[in-house]
Design an enzyme around this catalytic site. Structure first.
Site, PDB file in Angstrom:
ATOM      1  N   ASP A  82      -3.053   2.124   6.807  1.00  0.00           N
ATOM      2  CA  ASP A  82      -2.182   1.611   5.747  1.00  0.00           C
ATOM      3  C   ASP A  82      -1.937   0.110   5.894  1.00  0.00           C
ATOM      4  O   ASP A  82      -1.890  -0.618   4.901  1.00  0.00           O
ATOM      5  CB  ASP A  82      -0.851   2.361   5.764  1.00  0.00           C
ATOM      6  CG  ASP A  82      -1.020   3.845   5.470  1.00  0.00           C
ATOM      7  OD1 ASP A  82      -2.027   4.201   4.831  1.00  0.00           O
ATOM      8  OD2 ASP A  82      -0.156   4.645   5.880  1.00  0.00           O
ATOM      9  N   CYS A 100     -16.634  -5.964  14.011  1.00  0.00           N
ATOM     10  CA  CYS A 100     -15.962  -6.935  14.872  1.00  0.00           C
ATOM     11  C   CYS A 100     -15.193  -6.283  16.019  1.00  0.00           C
ATOM     12  O   CYS A 100     -14.671  -6.987  16.879  1.00  0.00           O
ATOM     13  CB  CYS A 100     -15.005  -7.796  14.047  1.00  0.00           C
ATOM     14  SG  CYS A 100     -13.710  -6.856  13.204  1.00  0.00           S
ATOM     15  N   CYS A 114     -12.643  -3.726   6.417  1.00  0.00           N
ATOM     16  CA  CYS A 114     -12.014  -4.431   7.525  1.00  0.00           C
ATOM     17  C   CYS A 114     -11.386  -5.720   7.002  1.00  0.00           C
ATOM     18  O   CYS A 114     -12.044  -6.526   6.338  1.00  0.00           O
ATOM     19  CB  CYS A 114     -13.038  -4.748   8.609  1.00  0.00           C
ATOM     20  SG  CYS A 114     -12.378  -5.706  10.003  1.00  0.00           S
ATOM     21  N   ASP A 166       0.859  -1.184   0.000  1.00  0.00           N
ATOM     22  CA  ASP A 166       0.000   0.000   0.000  1.00  0.00           C
ATOM     23  C   ASP A 166       0.894   1.232   0.000  1.00  0.00           C
ATOM     24  O   ASP A 166       1.706   1.419   0.919  1.00  0.00           O
ATOM     25  CB  ASP A 166      -0.918   0.017   1.224  1.00  0.00           C
ATOM     26  CG  ASP A 166      -1.781   1.271   1.280  1.00  0.00           C
ATOM     27  OD1 ASP A 166      -2.665   1.417   0.408  1.00  0.00           O
ATOM     28  OD2 ASP A 166      -1.556   2.108   2.174  1.00  0.00           O
ATOM     29  N   GLU A 216      -1.491  -1.848  -5.734  1.00  0.00           N
ATOM     30  CA  GLU A 216      -2.709  -1.207  -6.205  1.00  0.00           C
ATOM     31  C   GLU A 216      -2.430  -0.431  -7.480  1.00  0.00           C
ATOM     32  O   GLU A 216      -1.402   0.242  -7.605  1.00  0.00           O
ATOM     33  CB  GLU A 216      -3.246  -0.264  -5.126  1.00  0.00           C
ATOM     34  CG  GLU A 216      -4.716   0.058  -5.257  1.00  0.00           C
ATOM     35  CD  GLU A 216      -5.260   0.771  -4.030  1.00  0.00           C
ATOM     36  OE1 GLU A 216      -6.480   1.004  -3.972  1.00  0.00           O
ATOM     37  OE2 GLU A 216      -4.458   1.102  -3.150  1.00  0.00           O
ATOM     38  N   CYS A 221     -13.253  -8.961   9.199  1.00  0.00           N
ATOM     39  CA  CYS A 221     -14.625  -9.414   8.965  1.00  0.00           C
ATOM     40  C   CYS A 221     -15.178  -8.966   7.615  1.00  0.00           C
ATOM     41  O   CYS A 221     -16.253  -9.418   7.212  1.00  0.00           O
ATOM     42  CB  CYS A 221     -15.547  -8.917  10.080  1.00  0.00           C
ATOM     43  SG  CYS A 221     -15.769  -7.111  10.121  1.00  0.00           S
ATOM     44  N   CYS A 255     -13.237  -1.153  13.647  1.00  0.00           N
ATOM     45  CA  CYS A 255     -14.328  -1.726  12.860  1.00  0.00           C
ATOM     46  C   CYS A 255     -15.580  -1.862  13.727  1.00  0.00           C
ATOM     47  O   CYS A 255     -15.526  -2.482  14.806  1.00  0.00           O
ATOM     48  CB  CYS A 255     -13.906  -3.087  12.308  1.00  0.00           C
ATOM     49  SG  CYS A 255     -15.225  -3.960  11.424  1.00  0.00           S
TER      50      CYS A 255
END
Length: 402
Positions: free
Chosen positions: A360, A353, A331, A190, A278, A334, A350
């Site tokens: 990052d 969860c 997330c 990332d 990416e 989950c 999150c």
């Protein structure tokens, strides 16, 4: 595969004069070739590259206006005409859809005021001398700083004069790929601004690559030189001196950034068999005036390009994940997707969860998972990447799946 080896050259004062003359002649021939093709188009005439070369070089040397073209090596002039032909070919291939990547515009004339000048010579225009000098046609033996050995005989050399006044020789050589030993580790990357890259491996190991912010470090000195440059009279010698000081500082920043990217890209490729990254729309992201300077300072495009080149050379795979993947606000535990995730939010929890995430680190995990999923077929087996992905295709095309 073809790679470039670049070395610093130190011409004498007389050789600098001849280099400047060659730069100018190559530029004039390039502009004449563009003008010749444009005139032929408006006249409804179909003209071949050979005919263009005959008109702008052979016939031009016989005229009083272009007689000085005979003072420089004809090899540089021929290569300049071929560059003009290639520029038009890229333009036509772009508008017809034959060329991949971004759109290519119509070729433009070169200016004598450009601070970066260059010309190219093929094998009959240069040679490597036993006394470790470089012979250039009609220029002579030029001293070279051989920082490393050439792997083989070069096919061409490009002589470059950078804005800071330094001269370089860029050789094109053919080298065989030297694959690293296979490893069972993959990584998700990332890219960021506070950190150049956050890397997560399949072993769970996390690596944070620092962003030295080379431009931000020298911004104060660059700003002072820029103000000094603005105060100088246009066309004056003091303005030219200040411009060179600015170019020297920018050159230091660029070289430091490039060195950092080379080292980090090699480490990333050596430690991982597959690198998932990416497919960012960097050209669109720099339109944000608040982040443009920081993104350019980080040099994401150069870093990704170096990773792809080294992966091709050392037998690794670079897989680009879809740019629309919500990696930052999903997330990694989950799969819950947040409605919004502003850039100022670096750590979040999150609601599904209750797990806390570093923005990052969480994005790198999602990129790794998405990349691995795209490279599996319906039965869960691995799929060999397509040829374009294995070569680091800049379009970000994903491999075919069964």
């Amino acid at each position: 595969m073809r790679v470039r080896y670049r070395y610093r050259v130190e011409p004498t004062e007389a050789q600098r004069v001849m280099l400047a003359r060659t730069f100018g002649c190559a530029r004039v021939v390039f502009n004449d070739a563009l003008r010749c093709r444009t005139d032929a188009y408006h006249a409804g005439e179909k003209i071949s590259p050979t005919e263009v070369q005959r008109r702008v070089i052979t016939e031009a040397k016989a005229t009083p206006e272009r007689a000085w073209l005979s003072e420089v090596a004809s090899v540089a002039l021929v290569q300049s005409v071929r560059d003009a032909h290639r520029a038009y070919q890229n333009f036509f291939d772009s508008i017809t859809g034959k060329r991949r990547g971004g759109p290519v515009g119509r070729p433009r004339f070169k200016s004598r005021k450009d601070n970066r000048q260059s010309f190219r010579l093929t094998r009959n225009g240069f040679s490597l001398c036993p006394n470790e000098t470089l012979y250039l046609a009609k220029i002579g033996d030029v001293k070279v700083r051989w920082s490393r050995e050439l792997p083989c005989e070069p096919s061409s050399v490009t002589i470059i004069r950078e804005p800071d006044g330094h001269y370089y020789a860029s050789f094109v050589v053919d080298v065989a790929p030297t694959p690293f030993s296979p490893v069972g580790q993959e990584a998700g990357v990332d890219l960021g601004i506070s950190r150049l890259a956050t890397i997560v491996a399949t072993t769970g190991r996390r690596v944070d690559v620092a962003n030295p912010k080379h431009l931000a470090r020298g911004q104060r000195r660059l700003a002072r030189l820029q103000r000094e440059h603005a105060r100088r009279t246009q066309g004056g010698e003091n303005r030219a001196k200040t411009r060179r000081k600015l170019a020297v500082q920018h050159g230091k920043v660029a070289r430091a950034r490039r060195d950092h990217h080379h080292k980090q890209a090699l480490t990333l490729v050596r430690d991982n068999q597959v690198v998932h990254i990416e497919d960012l729309n960097i050209a669109g992201m720099v339109r944000n005036r608040r982040l443009a300077r920081a993104i350019h300072d980080a040099g994401w495009a150069q870093f990704v390009r170096l990773v792809e080149e080294k992966a091709e050379r050392y037998g690794r795979t670079v897989h680009k994940v879809d740019r629309w993947l919500p990696s930052s606000k999903t997330c990694s535990v989950c799969g819950h997707v947040m409605d919004a995730m502003p850039l100022r939010v670096r750590v979040w929890t999150c609601p599904g969860c209750g797990v806390g995430h570093d923005r990052d680190h969480n994005a790198a995990k999602n990129i790794l998972a998405a990349g691995q999923a795209e490279r599996r077929n319906a039965g869960g087996a691995r799929v060999s990447p397509s040829a374009r992905v294995a070569m680091g295709d800049e379009t970000g095309t994903t491999p075919d799946t069964a």
